[in-house]
Design an enzyme around this catalytic site. Structure first.
Site: not given
Ligand code: F58
Length: 837
Positions: A574, A376, A676, A680, A568-569
């Site tokens: 990110k 991952h 992911t 969504k 998100k985290r």
């Protein structure tokens, strides 16, 4: 025999008409709730607390799950069917009540029943404590896969730890993250069934003894330092409108003897209870870490503990089926969700060789046949490795086994690549370049018959970078399975109005067979009436989210503004801070020309930072500091709002995705394995602004490039920039808008004059900028401008939004699970699941 069935018949006629334990009419449900309130909670309606009511309703639902659960369970023991064993340190399943009601098809009746008791179903749903047994995408993926396995009628058991404390609850105080213990079990957990008769012993520490048995065979005995006992707790995982119920089996750690009488008699009370404390510590808390994991013995014990219990359980089930140990792979396909459970390779070898006295070659063949490994992450710092001394102290027998695996493996490498010492060192399971480490990814890859990445780009980069040599050696082992998410929880449950709108037009088969059916709404993008209904649903969802935001943060937002969301985290790769740079840019434009026309926007952030991750926590503080200034600025006049939504978790996510219009997927290309959340958002009609990273690439291919806002460097360009030598300061020097933004942050403009607060962040951007924010800044700002432009044309926007949903079929986790079945597990989903006839 005859006598027993007579007795059973007698029992089933206790109630006349519908059984209040299984009946699903409003009247039966109501009666059942009252019964459960009285007989389980020991309360009457006058004395019942909100939690008592919640528990009574939950037990009422559970009662209706049990006949299917027991039938599926019997199937596991008696049938020949191969079972997927999903080993994962995390399962972020989210609240159960709403999902189980939906899967049973009794939400409407339950709403009616609680109404008759003067209760609101939505209030009860909010009352449920979320099992926070995961950090983020990896844990949630495991939960989506459990949902799809059940709905595709594949027999599966998810195995993990029963953490007493899940991921911390996040509070925001003075703009900073504060971590609060998550006591999710404190009010009771109605969804789990304890199985005190299913337990295993797990050794820890100590040493090994080598000897020859009476037949002269070499044997090893492990004399542990201490032994922990693992007890099974089962949570039923329902399928959607199907008979199958799978199991999430979580292991609770306990002491073998919770009270040491010898020590007590000797007067040492502390020692007498100490072992209990030590053993129970094993499963106490989920590790929230995103940092290198070295040095944390407890985490290794945790991983080993659940893996060992799970493998012992699989062997037990296989033997109950009346089969011999050599045919174990006929009963189980084991999926390793990242390297966290990869000790399973050595543990299965130990169980087969030491406990079941199998010869090594046979055991190795079985192990390879059963195991498969999902990677991952490519981030080198996140690749798990254990310092050798720590590992040897904790799992001495496994170290010996790993040495033997390595010896044989490296012999094969040498045979195939004579004279290549460098290759041998790179491939070894032991990193000997400095301090010695065990490379868990290598162990997982060497012991598995399949290795997969989680998006096309990630799988490609995996074989070009971190697992390059292994790929050269075993090219056939590598496959890609792009992630997916369940449309049941992420549309049908969390966005009921959108679901109803879709169902009115194309029927409800899309819920079971999203892959093929959802495309049927595509022509409706040209239907003005449908577009209008679509717009209204989104508007309602936004308005609902606005109310929640006001209640939780005090910030008033405008539901007619563009809801631009990044949840998100929190992580530098990110790039939540790139989003902030754009927000400040827009703010500066307004300050220079307060009268200019802009599309009003609400920027919503959410996500947890690992408690030890300084920079991530500083990014949270930055978001809140910028919010503080912008939200109250008179010139802005409410046209920009910035919100940090605290404690992003599954429950909150269910309110957030349905209200999103723009989905921020802006990681540095090559860093996000898949993502992911991106799926969504799209499934709920948000358009994406994103880089060519992870699954964004495939999402864009599916929805069409004209329906996706693309910006930024590609993964290749990122690498080239770094090779050429990346100088972020050049971007700062040459771009006045960027310079202004950075200077403001640095000067204390957003931190009440404190010029120290964000210094580490600014220095990092100007001097290193490892995630290339400055290189992507202008491209991002330009792209955001084109988003604003597109949003002005609401007809066009709605069309794009509908097309996004219509073309998301591929990102259903049902498709992912079918691919795992075909290419990895060699399982054919049984009839009755999945695609509607
Ligand atoms: C995530 N990993 C990836 N790790 O970052 C994401 O791209 C991918 O979509 C997702 O897995 C599913 O494949 C992830 O969530 C963790 O949470 C780690 C768990 C162990 C501690 C460190 C974080």
């Amino acid at each position: 025999m005859a006598k027993r069935s007579k007795k059973r018949r007698d029992l089933s006629t206790v109630t006349i008409g519908e059984n209040t334990r299984t009946g699903t009419s409003v009247a039966s449900l109501k009666q059942a709730i009252l019964d459960n309130l009285y007989y389980i909670q020991g309360r009457t309606p006058e004395l019942a607390t909100p939690n008592d009511w919640y528990m009574a309703v939950a037990y009422t639902v559970r009662d209706r799950m049990l006949s299917r659960f027991i039938r599926s369970h019997k199937g596991i023991r008696s049938s020949e069917m191969k079972i997927v064993s999903y080993l994962s340190a995390e399962f972020l399943v989210g609240p159960h009540l709403g999902n189980n009601l939906m899967n049973l098809g009794i939400t409407g009746q339950m709403r009616g029943a609680v109404k008759e008791l003067d209760l609101e179903l939505d209030v009860l749903l909010e009352n449920e404590a979320e099992p926070g047994l995961g950090n983020g995408g990896l844990g949630r993926l495991a939960a989506c896969y459990m949902d799809s396995l059940a709905s595709l009628n594949v027999s599966a058991i998810g195995y993990s730890n029963r953490y007493e404390f899940g991921v911390f609850n996040q509070e925001i105080h003075d703009g900073r993250q504060i971590e609060k213990t998550d006591k999710w079990l404190s009010l009771g957990n109605p969804w789990e069934i304890s199985r005190p008769e299913i337990f295993y012993e797990v050794n820890v520490g100590g040493q090994t003894v080598h000897y020859l048995d009476d037949k002269g065979c070499f044997r090893v005995r492990w004399i542990p330092h201490h032994v922990v006992k693992g007890f099974a707790y089962d949570t039923p995982i329902l399928s959607y409108h199907n008979d199958r119920v799978n199991i999430l089996r979580l292991w609770k750690s306990e002491a073998v003897e919770s009270f040491d009488f010898q020590a007590f008699n000797d007067g040492d009370y502390y020692k007498a209870v100490n072992e209990k404390i030590v053993s129970e510590t094993v499963g106490k808390v989920l590790y929230p870490n995103d940092e290198p994991e070295t040095g944390k013995t407890l985490r290794l014990v945790q991983q080993y503990f659940f893996v060992s219990c799970s493998l012992q359980d699989m062997i037990r089930i296989h033997l109950i089926r009346g089969k011999g140990i050599e045919t174990l792979p006929e009963s189980f396909a084991v999926q390793l969700n990242d390297t966290h459970p990869s000790i399973a390779i050595a543990e299965l070898m130990r169980l087969l060789v030491d406990e079941h006295l199998m010869d090594w070659d046979k055991a190795w063949q079985i192990t390879g046949k059963m195991m498969a490994y999902t990677n991952h992450t490519l981030l080198p710092e996140a690749l798990e490795k254990w310092p050798l001394p720590l590992f040897s102290r904790t799992l001495p027998r496994h170290l010996e086994i790993i040495y033997e695996i390595n010896r044989r493996f490296l012999n094969e490498v040498r045979l195939r690549n004579p004279g290549d010492g460098g290759l041998v060192a790179r491939l070894s399971l032991i990193d000997e370049s400095g301090e010695k480490y065990i490379r868990m990814a290598h162990l997982a890859a060497v012991g598995s018959h399949r290795i997969n990445g989680v998006s096309a780009l990630h799988s490609k980069l995996l074989i070009e970078t971190v697992l390059k040599d292994l790929h050269t050696l075993y090219p056939d082992r590598f496959v890609n399975v792009t992630n997916g998410v369940t449309p049941r929880r992420w549309i049908a449950l969390s966005n009921p109005e959108l679901a109803a709108l879709i169902t009115r037009r194309i029927g409800d088969r899309w819920i079971k067979n999203f892959e093929d059916e959802i495309r049927k709404i595509e022509p409706l993008a040209d239907d003005a009436e449908f577009r209008e209904e679509w717009r209204k649903v989104k508007r309602k969802n936004k308005s609902r989210l606005a109310a929640i935001i006001q209640e939780r943060t005090g910030v008033v937002t405008n539901p007619d503004s563009l809801f631009d969301i990044q949840v998100k985290r929190i992580h530098e790769y990110k790039r939540q801070h790139l989003n902030v740079l754009n927000i400040i840019t827009l703010y500066n434009r307004i300050k220079k020309d307060p009268g200019r026309e802009i599309v009003p926007r609400t920027f919503i952030f959410g996500g947890k930072a690992a408690p030890g991750y300084f920079m991530a926590k500083l990014i949270i503080k930055l978001i809140n500091s910028v919010a503080e200034v912008i939200n109250k600025d008179q010139d802005v006049a409410g046209r920009l709002k910035v919100v940090f939504f605290p404690n992003f978790n599954v429950k909150n996510a269910q309110h957030i995705y349905p209200a999103a219009e723009l989905s921020e997927q802006i990681s540095t290309a090559g860093k996000e394995a898949s993502g992911t959340g991106n799926m969504k958002f799209s499934m709920n009609g948000a358009l994406t602004i994103g880089t060519l990273d992870g699954a964004n690439v495939e999402i864009r291919e599916e929805v069409g490039q004209e329906n996706f806002f693309l910006f930024g460097l590609t993964a290749d360009e990122v690498i080239n920039q770094k090779v050429k030598g990346y100088h972020p300061r050049n971007y700062y020097d040459s771009n006045p808008h960027l310079r202004e933004v950075i200077d403001q942050i640095r000067s204390g403009h957003f931190s009440r004059g404190d010029a120290e607060l964000f210094r580490p962040l600014v220095e990092n951007l100007l001097n290193q900028d490892p995630f290339l924010l400055l290189a992507d800044y202008q491209s991002y700002v330009d792209c955001q401008d084109s988003v604003g432009l597109a949003y002005r044309d609401q007809e066009r926007w709605m069309r794009m939004s509908i097309l996004n949903v219509a073309r998301m079929g591929r990102f259903s986790s049902d498709r992912s699970i079918r691919e795992y079945c075909d290419t990895i597990w060699e399982i054919k989903p049984a009839k009755g699941g999945g695609k509607a006839p």
